[in-house]
Each structure stands twice: as C-alpha cells, then as structure tokens.
Motif scaffolding. Structure first.
Motif, mmCIF file in Angstrom:
data_model
loop_
_atom_site.group_PDB
_atom_site.id
_atom_site.type_symbol
_atom_site.label_atom_id
_atom_site.label_comp_id
_atom_site.label_asym_id
_atom_site.label_seq_id
_atom_site.Cartn_x
_atom_site.Cartn_y
_atom_site.Cartn_z
ATOM 1 N N LYS A 134 1.770 6.934 -6.756
ATOM 2 C CA LYS A 134 0.734 7.881 -7.179
ATOM 3 C C LYS A 134 1.155 9.316 -6.873
ATOM 4 O O LYS A 134 0.984 10.213 -7.698
ATOM 5 C CB LYS A 134 -0.593 7.571 -6.484
ATOM 6 N N ARG A 168 0.837 -1.205 0.000
ATOM 7 C CA ARG A 168 0.000 0.000 0.000
ATOM 8 C C ARG A 168 0.868 1.250 0.000
ATOM 9 O O ARG A 168 0.581 2.232 -0.703
ATOM 10 C CB ARG A 168 -0.920 0.013 1.215
ATOM 11 N N ASN A 212 -1.710 12.127 1.358
ATOM 12 C CA ASN A 212 -1.356 11.567 2.664
ATOM 13 C C ASN A 212 0.067 11.968 2.995
ATOM 14 O O ASN A 212 0.997 11.561 2.303
ATOM 15 C CB ASN A 212 -1.456 10.033 2.649
ATOM 16 N N THR A 237 -7.341 10.760 -4.685
ATOM 17 C CA THR A 237 -7.529 10.572 -3.245
ATOM 18 C C THR A 237 -6.809 11.703 -2.516
ATOM 19 O O THR A 237 -5.957 12.366 -3.107
ATOM 20 C CB THR A 237 -6.939 9.217 -2.798
ATOM 21 N N SER A 297 2.238 1.738 -3.466
ATOM 22 C CA SER A 297 1.186 2.223 -4.361
ATOM 23 C C SER A 297 0.928 3.710 -4.128
ATOM 24 O O SER A 297 0.857 4.499 -5.085
ATOM 25 C CB SER A 297 -0.098 1.423 -4.145
ATOM 26 N N ASP A 298 0.789 4.093 -2.865
ATOM 27 C CA ASP A 298 0.536 5.495 -2.537
ATOM 28 C C ASP A 298 1.672 6.391 -3.002
ATOM 29 O O ASP A 298 1.442 7.458 -3.583
ATOM 30 C CB ASP A 298 0.328 5.675 -1.025
ATOM 31 N N ASP A 305 2.455 7.648 6.101
ATOM 32 C CA ASP A 305 2.167 6.301 5.610
ATOM 33 C C ASP A 305 1.288 5.559 6.627
ATOM 34 O O ASP A 305 0.991 6.104 7.694
ATOM 35 C CB ASP A 305 3.470 5.548 5.315
#
Length: 123
Positions: free
Chosen positions: A50, A43, A84, A81, A46-47, A87
C-alpha cells in the motif's frame, strides 16, 4: 451395612488427563507461533505494498523522477490509513528514493520472520 460407593475421579485419572492436556499444548505451541509469524509477515507485505503504491501515485501526480527523495508526509495523504514508519515488529521501514527500492523491509524483520514460508519479493 453396605458401604456407600463414592463416585468421582481418582488421582491417577486426573493426572493422566493433565498429562494429555500438557502434551497437546506442547505440540500445538510451535504451530501457533509459526501461524502468528506468517500473519505478521502478511500484514507487513500488505502495508508495504500500500505504501509503495502511494509513493507511485504521489510521484506521478507531482512529476517526481527516479532518484528523487520520497517525502513521507506528502505520500501519507494517498493512504486511507496512517503512514506507519515501523512494522508490527517495531523495525523501521527503509525509505529510499522514487523508483526501484523506494521502500523496503528491514533486514531484522526478514530475519525474525525467516522460515515461515514468506516471499518478500523485491521488498
């Protein structure tokens, strides 16, 4: 008069079943923890990919050059999204400058997820 036979499990049989269940749980827990860490790491990757792509798009559209500061509030508009800044392990992403290493994963995150077979690449 014949004594009535009672059907059911003896205490020994119940204890054996409980011991087997405990043994299986003990064997499964480390595997579960490894899979959980792998999932968290995937994850994070992936984040960060992006966010890295969003920084590239933002820099291209606004004519930013290598070494310019990354303005996360502007870059966030290029993501579907929310941006962030941390993490899933609550460690902050390291934001650099446009170009090489414009966003990186914190060393504490890499250390926490070490040994689960993840390749962090250039991040």
């Amino acid at each position: 008069m014949k004594a009535a036979r009672r059907s059911g499990f003896t205490l020994v049989e119940v204890m054996i079943v409980v011991a087997i269940i405990g043994l299986l749980a003990t064997l499964a827990t480390p595997a579960f923890m490894k899979v959980r860490k792998q999932s968290q790491g995937r994850r994070i990757m992936s984040d960060i990919r992006k966010m890295d792509a969003a920084i590239d798009q933002w820099a291209l559209e606004y004519g930013k050059m290598d070494g310019d500061l990354v303005l996360t509030n502007e870059v966030a508009l290029y993501l579907k999204t929310p941006w962030n800044s941390r993490d899933p392990l609550q460690n902050a992403y390291v934001i650099g400058r446009v170009g090489t290493n414009q966003i990186r994963i914190a060393n504490t995150t890499k250390e926490a997820l070490a040994g689960v077979g993840l390749d962090w690449g250039s991040y």
